[in-house]
Scaffold this motif. Sequence first.
Motif, PDB file in Angstrom:
ATOM      1  N   SER A 148       0.809  -1.115   0.192  1.00 35.99           N
ATOM      2  CA  SER A 148      -0.009  -0.191  -0.136  1.00 35.99           C
ATOM      3  C   SER A 148       0.613   1.234   0.040  1.00 35.99           C
ATOM      4  O   SER A 148       0.262   2.441  -0.160  1.00 35.99           O
ATOM      5  CB  SER A 148      -1.060   0.043   1.153  1.00 35.99           C
ATOM      6  N   SER A 164       3.374   0.022  -4.208  1.00 32.81           N
ATOM      7  CA  SER A 164       2.209  -0.077  -5.171  1.00 32.81           C
ATOM      8  C   SER A 164       2.972   0.320  -6.552  1.00 32.81           C
ATOM      9  O   SER A 164       2.316  -0.591  -7.469  1.00 32.81           O
ATOM     10  CB  SER A 164       1.302   1.036  -5.005  1.00 32.81           C
ATOM     11  N   CYS A 180       3.704  -3.548  -7.376  1.00 30.38           N
ATOM     12  CA  CYS A 180       2.701  -4.258  -7.825  1.00 30.38           C
ATOM     13  C   CYS A 180       2.323  -3.904  -9.274  1.00 30.38           C
ATOM     14  O   CYS A 180       2.143  -4.800 -10.027  1.00 30.38           O
ATOM     15  CB  CYS A 180       1.635  -3.896  -6.994  1.00 30.38           C
ATOM     16  N   PRO A 189      -5.325  -0.672   0.922  1.00 30.80           N
ATOM     17  CA  PRO A 189      -4.906   0.137  -0.206  1.00 30.80           C
ATOM     18  C   PRO A 189      -5.982   1.409  -0.244  1.00 30.80           C
ATOM     19  O   PRO A 189      -7.096   1.154  -0.060  1.00 30.80           O
ATOM     20  CB  PRO A 189      -4.796  -0.680  -1.485  1.00 30.80           C
ATOM     21  N   ASP A 197      -6.011   4.591  -5.684  1.00 30.38           N
ATOM     22  CA  ASP A 197      -4.650   4.235  -5.946  1.00 30.38           C
ATOM     23  C   ASP A 197      -4.809   3.111  -7.255  1.00 30.38           C
ATOM     24  O   ASP A 197      -5.089   1.929  -6.863  1.00 30.38           O
ATOM     25  CB  ASP A 197      -3.723   3.493  -5.234  1.00 30.38           C
ATOM     26  N   ARG A 240      -2.928   1.668  -9.032  1.00 24.82           N
ATOM     27  CA  ARG A 240      -1.696   0.705  -9.189  1.00 24.82           C
ATOM     28  C   ARG A 240      -2.133  -0.448  -8.416  1.00 24.82           C
ATOM     29  O   ARG A 240      -1.429  -1.578  -8.666  1.00 24.82           O
ATOM     30  CB  ARG A 240      -0.568   1.435  -8.713  1.00 24.82           C
ATOM     31  N   LEU A 241      -2.765  -0.536  -7.566  1.00 28.70           N
ATOM     32  CA  LEU A 241      -3.263  -1.741  -6.796  1.00 28.70           C
ATOM     33  C   LEU A 241      -4.754  -2.404  -7.314  1.00 28.70           C
ATOM     34  O   LEU A 241      -5.258  -3.084  -6.693  1.00 28.70           O
ATOM     35  CB  LEU A 241      -3.430  -1.417  -5.309  1.00 28.70           C
TER      36      LEU A 241
END
Length: 235
Positions: free
Chosen positions: A18, A23, A26, A44, A48, A50-51
């Motif tokens: 997170s 992130s 990930c 998270p 965001d 990215r997650l």
Amino acid sequence: MDASFDFSDDVVLVTGASGALGSAVCAAFDDAGATVCATDVVEPNDEDARLDGERVDFYRADFTDESEVESVVSEVVSDHGGIDALANIAGTWKGGSHIEGTDVGTFDLLFDVNLKTMFLASKHALPHLQEREGAIVSVSARSSLEGGEGDGPYRASKAGVRLLTETIAEENTGVVRANAVMPSVIDTPANREMMPDSDHDKWVNPADIADVMCFLCSDAADATSGAAVPVYGEA
């Protein structure tokens, strides 16, 4: 030179997912086709993206607690069949005091979050990584290479990450590769808030660190194990 990686059919477990670096890692593995199993004690942020990748699954856990680590690793293996790579990102920084003025709680926090999480995640992931001849990549720090004023326990905890990385590499020669990255100051919102007058252009971008971590888990780094790779940006 641009590099691309193909982690299709690979399962990658990412701790500290997170945070800004977690992130980014990930997202990099997700972009490369991996099934990403993201874990953190903090849920998270819904904003965001990215997650929120196509192949990103989140598992909430405190990786300073061995029972929770064991449970998450077992759940990941049950859900996805195994683990091909482990990215130990969980970490924190705290400093500002000389040793005689440092509270033992600060020492415990830094060693728990920076080193114990790396130890426990590696311990429980290793049997599964050995089955697939996988890879571990962990986050040390440039500052772990020498002593400094005001953040000794942080530096010591990150030096421990390097030494455990070398140990895991030695104990798993030819089976599991283990490497670490050593960032300088990472360009994150939290660091900019703490150091507003610094030259942020010289800091290293989380996405650039993520690319190096992908490389170290890829077939391109088959000959590399036990290394601590500098990722200093322009610092």
